[in-house]
Design a protein around this motif. Sequence first.
Motif, short mmCIF file in Angstrom:
data_model
loop_
_atom_site.label_atom_id
_atom_site.label_comp_id
_atom_site.label_asym_id
_atom_site.label_seq_id
_atom_site.Cartn_x
_atom_site.Cartn_y
_atom_site.Cartn_z
N HIS A 188 -63.24 -94.56 -3.46
CA HIS A 188 -62.96 -93.19 -3.88
C HIS A 188 -61.53 -93.11 -4.42
CE1 HIS A 188 -66.63 -91.63 -2.01
NE2 HIS A 188 -66.37 -92.43 -0.98
N ARG A 213 -59.16 -91.40 -3.42
CA ARG A 213 -58.20 -91.37 -2.32
C ARG A 213 -57.82 -92.79 -1.87
NH1 ARG A 213 -62.99 -89.44 0.09
NH2 ARG A 213 -63.92 -90.89 1.61
N ALA A 229 -63.40 -94.50 -9.55
CA ALA A 229 -62.23 -94.13 -8.76
C ALA A 229 -60.93 -94.42 -9.48
CB ALA A 229 -62.26 -94.86 -7.42
#
Length: 325
Positions: free
Chosen positions: A75, A77, A120
Amino acid sequence: MASPADFSAPADLLMPGAAADMVAAVGRWLRYLGTEKRLSPKTLEAYGRDVRVFLGFLASHLGENVSLAAMAGLHPRDVRAFLARRRADGLEARSIGRALAAVRSFSRFLEREGEGRMAAFAAVRTPKAGTRLPRPLAIGAARQVVSAEARDHEDTAPWVIARDSAVLALLYGSGLRISEALGLRQKDAPKPGEQGQLTVLGKGQKTRQVPVIAKVATAIDDYRKLCPWSLGPDDPLFVGVKGGQLSPRIIQLAMERLRGALGLPASATPHALRHSFATHLLGRGGDLRSIQELLGHASLSTTQVYTAVDTAALMKVYESAHPRA
């Protein structure tokens, strides 16, 4: 230095925390960059190092060996966490941006190989790096650096002194990168005492023509006359003490000694002579587009940074000389 082929070695030897399929993929990627994209060995080394660091971080971050499937499941993050770690490690925005560029390049390669969508990496912004101005030498300092007389006190063979002077004279007189100067062959040597041109191989395997002033041509001829090695037309123009290819590190060390002898700042490196070439040409009225061609810059925006250097120098003169400044 590791070659792209080295990355097919077992994961526990080169990339702890990376699964076997990941290690093999990194090897294929580096070979692709070297053969298809024709990136330089130094760029390959830097990209490979950045991806190894990224995979090492992911192994700790995810708590497992990183496979191709795990890479596809990341992801934004997770990528931001990597950038935050590199920032905490003390890296500047420019270095962090390069690391992200390497990882993105690898992710795009995996997508082309059908290893899944790597969304991502595209979702994360590259850190903004402040503009870092080149730090050229003053004209007088640059002239001292390329002068063989500045080395007369050294306990060094005369031909080595002449060689180092000739290399540094090329960097300043023609604006070459050190790799371009050391990539020249004996057959490329300019005619002594005459102004001429050299064909050099630059970044991206692109060739360009650069001028060679008579003084630089004479410096190269002086070195060749003193060089004790018998060299053929396809041998390196500049050789080491054993007659082989001259290492850039030797020229860097010669510059370090000169910094101490001449009282120059740490920014006085061989590459600073290339900066000096561009800045001094611009200061004498040189055309920016022409300077771009001489330096071998792909984009004019890269060359435009020298206009900021020249403006900064003018402001220093103003501040020191104007009675109301």
